[in-house]
Design a protein around this motif. Structure first.
Motif, PDB file in Angstrom:
ATOM      1  N   THR A  42       0.851  -1.195   0.000  1.00 34.92           N
ATOM      2  CA  THR A  42       0.000   0.000   0.000  1.00 34.92           C
ATOM      3  C   THR A  42       0.881   1.236   0.000  1.00 34.92           C
ATOM      4  O   THR A  42       1.878   1.296   0.726  1.00 34.92           O
ATOM      5  CB  THR A  42      -0.906   0.023   1.244  1.00 34.92           C
ATOM      6  OG1 THR A  42      -1.792  -1.101   1.209  1.00 34.92           O
ATOM      7  CG2 THR A  42      -1.732   1.308   1.308  1.00 34.92           C
ATOM      8  N   LEU A  43       0.528   2.211  -0.806  1.00 33.16           N
ATOM      9  CA  LEU A  43       1.230   3.494  -0.813  1.00 33.16           C
ATOM     10  C   LEU A  43       0.310   4.568  -0.262  1.00 33.16           C
ATOM     11  O   LEU A  43      -0.820   4.727  -0.734  1.00 33.16           O
ATOM     12  CB  LEU A  43       1.660   3.871  -2.232  1.00 33.16           C
ATOM     13  CG  LEU A  43       2.195   5.302  -2.415  1.00 33.16           C
ATOM     14  CD1 LEU A  43       3.462   5.529  -1.589  1.00 33.16           C
ATOM     15  CD2 LEU A  43       2.451   5.602  -3.883  1.00 33.16           C
ATOM     16  N   LEU A  44       0.798   5.314   0.724  1.00 37.92           N
ATOM     17  CA  LEU A  44       0.064   6.432   1.308  1.00 37.92           C
ATOM     18  C   LEU A  44       0.830   7.713   1.022  1.00 37.92           C
ATOM     19  O   LEU A  44       1.971   7.891   1.483  1.00 37.92           O
ATOM     20  CB  LEU A  44      -0.096   6.245   2.818  1.00 37.92           C
ATOM     21  CG  LEU A  44      -0.735   7.424   3.564  1.00 37.92           C
ATOM     22  CD1 LEU A  44      -2.188   7.610   3.142  1.00 37.92           C
ATOM     23  CD2 LEU A  44      -0.631   7.220   5.082  1.00 37.92           C
ATOM     24  N   CYS A  45       0.224   8.638   0.280  1.00 38.31           N
ATOM     25  CA  CYS A  45       0.792   9.963   0.037  1.00 38.31           C
ATOM     26  C   CYS A  45       0.134  10.954   0.990  1.00 38.31           C
ATOM     27  O   CYS A  45      -1.100  11.018   1.063  1.00 38.31           O
ATOM     28  CB  CYS A  45       0.569  10.394  -1.412  1.00 38.31           C
ATOM     29  SG  CYS A  45       1.467   9.402  -2.623  1.00 38.31           S
ATOM     30  N   LEU A  46       0.937  11.712   1.687  1.00 42.63           N
ATOM     31  CA  LEU A  46       0.411  12.615   2.714  1.00 42.63           C
ATOM     32  C   LEU A  46      -0.112  13.927   2.142  1.00 42.63           C
ATOM     33  O   LEU A  46      -0.921  14.594   2.768  1.00 42.63           O
ATOM     34  CB  LEU A  46       1.482  12.888   3.769  1.00 42.63           C
ATOM     35  CG  LEU A  46       2.093  11.644   4.434  1.00 42.63           C
ATOM     36  CD1 LEU A  46       3.061  12.059   5.537  1.00 42.63           C
ATOM     37  CD2 LEU A  46       1.016  10.715   4.979  1.00 42.63           C
ATOM     38  N   THR A  47       0.381  14.310   0.965  1.00 38.76           N
ATOM     39  CA  THR A  47      -0.129  15.492   0.278  1.00 38.76           C
ATOM     40  C   THR A  47      -0.369  15.131  -1.182  1.00 38.76           C
ATOM     41  O   THR A  47       0.017  14.056  -1.638  1.00 38.76           O
ATOM     42  CB  THR A  47       0.862  16.686   0.332  1.00 38.76           C
ATOM     43  OG1 THR A  47       1.925  16.467  -0.617  1.00 38.76           O
ATOM     44  CG2 THR A  47       1.444  16.867   1.720  1.00 38.76           C
ATOM     45  N   HIS A  48      -0.977  16.060  -1.913  1.00 38.28           N
ATOM     46  CA  HIS A  48      -1.209  15.854  -3.341  1.00 38.28           C
ATOM     47  C   HIS A  48      -0.131  16.523  -4.189  1.00 38.28           C
ATOM     48  O   HIS A  48      -0.252  16.561  -5.419  1.00 38.28           O
ATOM     49  CB  HIS A  48      -2.586  16.392  -3.741  1.00 38.28           C
ATOM     50  CG  HIS A  48      -3.712  15.495  -3.348  1.00 38.28           C
ATOM     51  ND1 HIS A  48      -4.134  15.359  -2.034  1.00 38.28           N
ATOM     52  CD2 HIS A  48      -4.502  14.665  -4.076  1.00 38.28           C
ATOM     53  CE1 HIS A  48      -5.147  14.510  -1.985  1.00 38.28           C
ATOM     54  NE2 HIS A  48      -5.383  14.075  -3.210  1.00 38.28           N
ATOM     55  N   GLY A  49       0.906  17.051  -3.563  1.00 33.30           N
ATOM     56  CA  GLY A  49       2.021  17.602  -4.314  1.00 33.30           C
ATOM     57  C   GLY A  49       1.668  18.797  -5.173  1.00 33.30           C
ATOM     58  O   GLY A  49       2.238  18.993  -6.250  1.00 33.30           O
ATOM     59  N   GLU A  50       0.768  19.634  -4.680  1.00 31.58           N
ATOM     60  CA  GLU A  50       0.272  20.731  -5.520  1.00 31.58           C
ATOM     61  C   GLU A  50       1.317  21.815  -5.797  1.00 31.58           C
ATOM     62  O   GLU A  50       1.146  22.609  -6.722  1.00 31.58           O
ATOM     63  CB  GLU A  50      -0.974  21.364  -4.902  1.00 31.58           C
ATOM     64  CG  GLU A  50      -0.776  22.049  -3.563  1.00 31.58           C
ATOM     65  CD  GLU A  50      -0.908  21.108  -2.372  1.00 31.58           C
ATOM     66  OE1 GLU A  50      -0.960  21.608  -1.245  1.00 31.58           O
ATOM     67  OE2 GLU A  50      -0.946  19.878  -2.587  1.00 31.58           O
ATOM     68  N   GLN A  51       2.400  21.837  -5.024  1.00 31.03           N
ATOM     69  CA  GLN A  51       3.431  22.831  -5.315  1.00 31.03           C
ATOM     70  C   GLN A  51       4.417  22.345  -6.376  1.00 31.03           C
ATOM     71  O   GLN A  51       5.284  23.114  -6.814  1.00 31.03           O
ATOM     72  CB  GLN A  51       4.188  23.216  -4.041  1.00 31.03           C
ATOM     73  CG  GLN A  51       3.358  24.078  -3.112  1.00 31.03           C
ATOM     74  CD  GLN A  51       4.210  24.875  -2.152  1.00 31.03           C
ATOM     75  OE1 GLN A  51       5.396  25.074  -2.362  1.00 31.03           O
ATOM     76  NE2 GLN A  51       3.596  25.339  -1.078  1.00 31.03           N
ATOM     77  N   ASP A  86      -6.191  13.907   2.851  1.00 30.42           N
ATOM     78  CA  ASP A  86      -6.697  15.229   2.519  1.00 30.42           C
ATOM     79  C   ASP A  86      -6.427  16.179   3.683  1.00 30.42           C
ATOM     80  O   ASP A  86      -6.366  15.766   4.845  1.00 30.42           O
ATOM     81  CB  ASP A  86      -8.197  15.182   2.230  1.00 30.42           C
ATOM     82  CG  ASP A  86      -8.517  14.415   0.947  1.00 30.42           C
ATOM     83  OD1 ASP A  86      -7.766  14.574  -0.025  1.00 30.42           O
ATOM     84  OD2 ASP A  86      -9.511  13.659   0.937  1.00 30.42           O
ATOM     85  N   GLY A  87      -6.263  17.439   3.349  1.00 27.95           N
ATOM     86  CA  GLY A  87      -6.139  18.452   4.393  1.00 27.95           C
ATOM     87  C   GLY A  87      -4.716  18.829   4.754  1.00 27.95           C
ATOM     88  O   GLY A  87      -4.508  19.689   5.634  1.00 27.95           O
ATOM     89  N   TYR A  88      -3.725  18.217   4.090  1.00 27.67           N
ATOM     90  CA  TYR A  88      -2.336  18.551   4.381  1.00 27.67           C
ATOM     91  C   TYR A  88      -1.724  19.219   3.162  1.00 27.67           C
ATOM     92  O   TYR A  88      -1.737  18.681   2.060  1.00 27.67           O
ATOM     93  CB  TYR A  88      -1.552  17.297   4.789  1.00 27.67           C
ATOM     94  CG  TYR A  88      -2.077  16.711   6.073  1.00 27.67           C
ATOM     95  CD1 TYR A  88      -1.750  17.280   7.300  1.00 27.67           C
ATOM     96  CD2 TYR A  88      -2.951  15.616   6.050  1.00 27.67           C
ATOM     97  CE1 TYR A  88      -2.268  16.767   8.482  1.00 27.67           C
ATOM     98  CE2 TYR A  88      -3.465  15.094   7.224  1.00 27.67           C
ATOM     99  CZ  TYR A  88      -3.118  15.674   8.442  1.00 27.67           C
ATOM    100  OH  TYR A  88      -3.636  15.166   9.605  1.00 27.67           O
ATOM    101  N   ARG A  89      -1.166  20.400   3.379  1.00 24.57           N
ATOM    102  CA  ARG A  89      -0.717  21.260   2.288  1.00 24.57           C
ATOM    103  C   ARG A  89       0.731  20.978   1.915  1.00 24.57           C
ATOM    104  O   ARG A  89       1.615  20.938   2.786  1.00 24.57           O
ATOM    105  CB  ARG A  89      -0.880  22.716   2.725  1.00 24.57           C
ATOM    106  CG  ARG A  89      -0.581  23.761   1.672  1.00 24.57           C
ATOM    107  CD  ARG A  89      -0.790  25.138   2.285  1.00 24.57           C
ATOM    108  NE  ARG A  89      -0.442  26.203   1.349  1.00 24.57           N
ATOM    109  CZ  ARG A  89      -0.379  27.481   1.670  1.00 24.57           C
ATOM    110  NH1 ARG A  89      -0.662  27.842   2.930  1.00 24.57           N
ATOM    111  NH2 ARG A  89      -0.046  28.388   0.774  1.00 24.57           N
ATOM    112  N   ASP A  90       0.971  20.763   0.650  1.00 17.84           N
ATOM    113  CA  ASP A  90       2.320  20.579   0.133  1.00 17.84           C
ATOM    114  C   ASP A  90       3.173  21.793   0.486  1.00 17.84           C
ATOM    115  O   ASP A  90       2.786  22.936   0.266  1.00 17.84           O
ATOM    116  CB  ASP A  90       2.241  20.391  -1.388  1.00 17.84           C
ATOM    117  CG  ASP A  90       3.590  20.149  -2.036  1.00 17.84           C
ATOM    118  OD1 ASP A  90       4.577  19.947  -1.313  1.00 17.84           O
ATOM    119  OD2 ASP A  90       3.639  20.153  -3.285  1.00 17.84           O
ATOM    120  N   GLY A  91       4.329  21.536   1.070  1.00 15.54           N
ATOM    121  CA  GLY A  91       5.223  22.613   1.461  1.00 15.54           C
ATOM    122  C   GLY A  91       5.055  23.066   2.893  1.00 15.54           C
ATOM    123  O   GLY A  91       5.906  23.793   3.416  1.00 15.54           O
TER     124      GLY A  91
END
Length: 239
Positions: A42-51, A86-91
């Protein structure tokens, strides 16, 4: 030197990364071997990498694009269970208690024998690998694995029984102590990273050369024969 458990003793693995593409740079070749062996990953990404966008990009469209790219990249190495918080901001990622709780919830749901995350220790020899979000993701994941996930008094409201993770593998650690030979799965690592087109398309064929150089250096550092390629980790037993 700590030795990891044999893969034959591992049924499930959870990878925690700050951004889309982090895991593919760190261990795509190794992950392909695990899925080939029948291990559930399983892979869990903490942000969506929007920056991770060019200045002229439509920033509102980036999260969905990067999620789509990560799912395509994961498919190249056999990972079908890809999750995003969801809810965690890239950067702006920090190892807060909220983030630790959310990782604990996934650990208790997946119930991995092995957790892979980014190193919470800064590597000055490879500073780009020690992006502040990577350090925060690693710190939060390590705290979530121990002691929180196995502590029945930590966030019982999650509603899932506590779980003991047997070992942690740290990516981009300053002093790795274990290497995995990825020569046979290197092409899948390259394919996975090409799937992150918003991040890698501008590098063209140079990308494979860069990955090969890094993997060759890691193999040489661990005394593998010339021509072999490797990914390296620091192993933390939790038994």
């Amino acid at each position: 030197m700590p030795m990891p458990k044999p893969d034959s003793e591992i049924e499930r693995i959870l990878i925690v990364a700050a951004h889309p593409d982090d895991a593919d740079f760190g261990l795509a070749g190794t992950a392909a071997q695990w899925t080939d062996a029948g291990i559930e990953v399983t892979l869990l990404c903490l942000t969506h990498g929007e920056q991770g966008a060019r200045p002229d990009a439509d920033i509102a469209a980036i999260p969905a694009l990067r999620e789509q790219e990560q799912r395509a990249a994961s498919a190249e190495v056999g990972i079908t269970d890809v999750r995003f918080l969801d809810g965690y901001r890239d950067g702006w990622l920090e190892p807060t208690f909220d983030l630790q709780r959310d990782i604990v919830a996934v650990i208790r749901d997946v119930r991995p024998g092995r957790l892979v995350c980014q190193s919470p220790e800064r590597n000055y020899a490879r500073l780009q690998a020690s992006h502040p979000d990577h350090l925060a993701a690693g710190d939060a994941a390590v705290r979530a694995a121990y002691p929180a996930s196995e502590n029945p008094f930590a966030w019982p409201e999650i509603g899932v029984p506590f779980h003991h993770v047997g070992e942690i593998w740290l990516m981009a650690h300053p002093t790795p102590d274990h290497a995995v030979d990825i020569t046979e799965t290197f092409h899948r690592k390259v394919a996975a990273l090409h799937a992150h087109a918003s991040q890698t398309a501008h590098r063209g064929e140079e990308l494979e050369g860069f990955l090969r150089q890094m993997s060759s250096r890691m193999a040489a550092n661990f005394g593998l024969p010339e021509g072999r390629l490797a990914e390296a980790f620091a192993i933390v037993p939790l038994n």
